[in-house]
Design a protein around this motif. Structure first.
Motif, PDB file in Angstrom:
ATOM      1  N   ASN A  25      64.137  -5.052  56.592  1.00 34.02           N
ATOM      2  CA  ASN A  25      62.881  -4.298  56.575  1.00 34.02           C
ATOM      3  C   ASN A  25      61.753  -5.097  55.932  1.00 34.02           C
ATOM      4  N   SER A  26      62.108  -6.102  55.126  1.00 32.11           N
ATOM      5  CA  SER A  26      61.107  -6.965  54.499  1.00 32.11           C
ATOM      6  C   SER A  26      60.808  -8.204  55.335  1.00 32.11           C
ATOM      7  N   GLY A  27      61.415  -8.289  56.514  1.00 34.22           N
ATOM      8  CA  GLY A  27      61.086  -9.377  57.434  1.00 34.22           C
ATOM      9  C   GLY A  27      62.036 -10.555  57.432  1.00 34.22           C
ATOM     10  N   TYR A  28      63.157 -10.447  56.703  1.00 36.52           N
ATOM     11  CA  TYR A  28      64.119 -11.545  56.671  1.00 36.52           C
ATOM     12  C   TYR A  28      65.179 -11.373  57.768  1.00 36.52           C
ATOM     13  N   VAL A  29      65.763 -12.488  58.187  1.00 41.91           N
ATOM     14  CA  VAL A  29      66.931 -12.463  59.061  1.00 41.91           C
ATOM     15  C   VAL A  29      68.158 -12.535  58.152  1.00 41.91           C
ATOM     16  N   VAL A  30      69.117 -11.661  58.355  1.00 39.24           N
ATOM     17  CA  VAL A  30      70.250 -11.550  57.431  1.00 39.24           C
ATOM     18  C   VAL A  30      71.581 -11.777  58.143  1.00 39.24           C
ATOM     19  N   GLU A  31      72.412 -12.628  57.537  1.00 38.05           N
ATOM     20  CA  GLU A  31      73.797 -12.821  57.958  1.00 38.05           C
ATOM     21  C   GLU A  31      74.685 -12.346  56.804  1.00 38.05           C
ATOM     22  N   GLU A  32      75.918 -11.955  57.118  1.00 35.73           N
ATOM     23  CA  GLU A  32      76.826 -11.465  56.091  1.00 35.73           C
ATOM     24  C   GLU A  32      78.106 -12.290  56.032  1.00 35.73           C
ATOM     25  N   ALA A  33      78.662 -12.364  54.830  1.00 35.09           N
ATOM     26  CA  ALA A  33      79.993 -12.959  54.636  1.00 35.09           C
ATOM     27  C   ALA A  33      80.704 -12.107  53.602  1.00 35.09           C
ATOM     28  N   GLU A  34      81.999 -11.827  53.825  1.00 33.23           N
ATOM     29  CA  GLU A  34      82.740 -10.942  52.925  1.00 33.23           C
ATOM     30  C   GLU A  34      83.668 -11.680  51.985  1.00 33.23           C
ATOM     31  N   SER A  35      83.714 -13.007  52.088  1.00 32.55           N
ATOM     32  CA  SER A  35      84.569 -13.797  51.207  1.00 32.55           C
ATOM     33  C   SER A  35      83.963 -15.177  51.011  1.00 32.55           C
ATOM     34  N   GLY A  36      84.486 -15.904  50.018  1.00 41.37           N
ATOM     35  CA  GLY A  36      84.011 -17.255  49.787  1.00 41.37           C
ATOM     36  C   GLY A  36      84.309 -18.175  50.949  1.00 41.37           C
TER      37      GLY A  36
END
Length: 231
Positions: A25-36
């Protein structure tokens, strides 16, 4: 302006979802990772502008991920903000020693986190600008800006600027067409955060325009200023 790509690393799905929602919502593109392990794989395959890294991860923990980023990864200068549990003072210290750019303790407010992210990006941008080679003299249209002598010449006429006015003009002229926001200009020219005093920039820009008698600096409404590359 290119959107910043942020990798959120946390083993708790609801935290990743919360961060994704607010950051997107702040204009960033986001990727996720659930572990190291997942984080290191994605960092090796993609280019990110910043990592939000939880310290307490299953398997490879956040500090080890940070260590590998700084020592082994092609993105060793990648900005990293650590997410730590409240009271984990030792993790904060070790994290900073390993090269974390900042840390924030859980639970945290999303506005505080966004402010920390913006500060890291501004600091990085300021560093990149300062590290670029400085030309002794810049000539754009009818202006000559001489850095070594702190002189500005317009059509053979010497223009007297204060030290800060000159630094501001020189920075903008070095990057014609590039838009700089007020906060970045304050931190770069004044050397520290001038919180709540962004009018300082407006006053200096107004003085420069008056002395140069031309529309060299354009206002980008709601953002900041750029050198217009035309008088």
């Amino acid at each position: 302006m290119k959107q910043k790509n942020i990798l959120v690393v946390d083993d708790e799905a609801h935290i990743r979802e919360l961060l994704r929602y607010n950051l997107e919502n702040s204009g960033y593109v986001v990727e996720e990772a659930e572990s190291g392990e997942d984080a290191l794989q994605k960092i090796g395959e993609q280019t990110f502008d910043l990592v939000l890294l939880d310290v307490m991860l299953p398997g490879i923990d956040g500090l080890e991920v940070l260590r590998k980023i700084r020592q082994e990864n092609d993105q060793r200068n990648l900005p990293v903000i650590l997410l730590t549990a409240k009271g984990e003072e030792i993790d904060k210290v070790v994290g900073l020693e390993l090269g974390a750019d900042d840390y924030i303790a859980k639970p945290f407010g999303i506005y505080e986190l966004q402010a920390r992210i913006k500060t890291v990006f501004r600091r990085l941008e300021a560093y990149e600008v300062k590290e670029q080679p400085q030309e002794e003299s810049i000539k754009i249209n009818d202006l000559i800006i001489n850095k070594s002598q702190y002189l500005v010449d317009k059509k053979g006429k010497s223009i007297t600027l204060t030290h800060k006015e000159f630094e501001l003009l020189y920075l903008l002229a070095r990057h014609p067409g590039r838009v700089f926001n007020r906060e970045f200009l304050l931190e770069t020219i004044w050397g520290y955060e001038y919180i709540g005093e962004s009018r300082t920039i407006d006053v200096h820009i107004r003085n420069i325009r008056k002395k140069l008698e031309g529309d060299y600096i354009a206002t980008i409404r709601g953002v900041g200023y750029k050198f217009a590359d035309e008088g």
